[in-house]
Write an enzyme that holds these catalytic residues in place. Structure first.
Site, mmCIF file in Angstrom:
data_model
loop_
_atom_site.group_PDB
_atom_site.id
_atom_site.type_symbol
_atom_site.label_atom_id
_atom_site.label_comp_id
_atom_site.label_asym_id
_atom_site.label_seq_id
_atom_site.Cartn_x
_atom_site.Cartn_y
_atom_site.Cartn_z
ATOM 1 N N LYS A 120 0.697 -1.341 -0.068
ATOM 2 C CA LYS A 120 0.021 0.006 -0.081
ATOM 3 C C LYS A 120 0.745 1.258 -0.032
ATOM 4 C CE LYS A 120 -2.304 0.921 4.001
ATOM 5 N NZ LYS A 120 -2.184 2.577 4.313
ATOM 6 N N ASP A 138 -6.878 1.360 1.032
ATOM 7 C CA ASP A 138 -6.576 1.381 2.459
ATOM 8 C C ASP A 138 -8.171 1.081 2.770
ATOM 9 O OD1 ASP A 138 -8.304 3.575 1.656
ATOM 10 O OD2 ASP A 138 -7.324 4.924 2.905
#
Length: 215
Positions: A120, A138
């Site tokens: 991420k 997220d």
């Protein structure tokens, strides 16, 4: 979500916010990398408060290493997991100096090899700093993707791959920022604000949340 609806979905978000940007504050690619590492399990607002004084003093990996882990902990002590994050930031700064000439690398493999940097974080840096068409999933994007029907998946990676398949040009560059901001301010976790959502009619979520006065 049907292909035509996906295009309409993104077109509306783009018209509402043509140039979306990360809410993390930074002055260069290195500071962005540090801010994203610090933002894990923390809010952007909290990270910004902690890094303003830090980034006034530290603009390079060498300056961070010179600052030292103890002083870094003092700057970021209000952020969750600050001890581990301080250790990772010093370690990744050392690695940037040793392996990349003090510069932030552009590839996923090189970024993910840095301490404290996962997929991420790499996706955020690649997209925000270098313009790569990546999707940093997220909690907000995971929720929006599944709730709307835009990109369903049981894991962040599954949602990321679904977004990659579903998102057409010219929306790929800014897609993850539009989705993050939409999830943060409109499609909220506990009570999505469907009554003011500009893509509500395209969304699979039912029942739609009524406006406060109508409850």
């Amino acid at each position: 979500m049907k292909r035509a609806d996906v295009v309409d979905f993104y077109a509306r978000l783009a018209a509402d916010n043509p140039h979306p940007e990360t809410e993390l504050e930074s002055g260069n690619d290195y500071q962005l990398l540090v801010a994203v590492v610090l933002s894990a399990q923390a809010t952007d607002v909290g990270v910004n408060k902690a890094t303003r004084a830090l980034f006034d003093a530290v603009t390079t990996p060498a300056a961070m290493v010179a600052l030292g882990e103890e002083e870094l902990r003092r700057h970021i002590r209000t952020i969750g997991l600050f001890n581990t994050k301080a250790r990772n930031v010093i370690a990744l700064s050392t690695a940037l100096i040793a392996d990349h000439g003090g510069e932030v690398p552009r590839t996923r493999a090189a970024l993910e090899a840095l301490p404290g940097v996962g997929r991420k974080t790499a996706n955020v840096v690649m997209n925000t700093a270098f313009g790569a068409e990546t999707f940093a999933v997220d909690t907000h994007i995971f929720r929006v993707g599944n709730r709307t029907g835009l990109a369903r998946g049981k894991t962040p990676l599954a949602v990321e791959k679904a977004l990659d398949r579903a998102t057409p040009q010219p929306f790929r560059r800014h897609a993850h920022h539009w989705l993050i901001l939409h999830g943060r301010y409109v499609c909220k976790a506990r009570r999505p604000e469907c009554w003011r959502c500009i893509v509500a009619d395209l969304c699979a979520f039912k029942p739609k949340t009524p406006a406060p006065a109508a409850r």
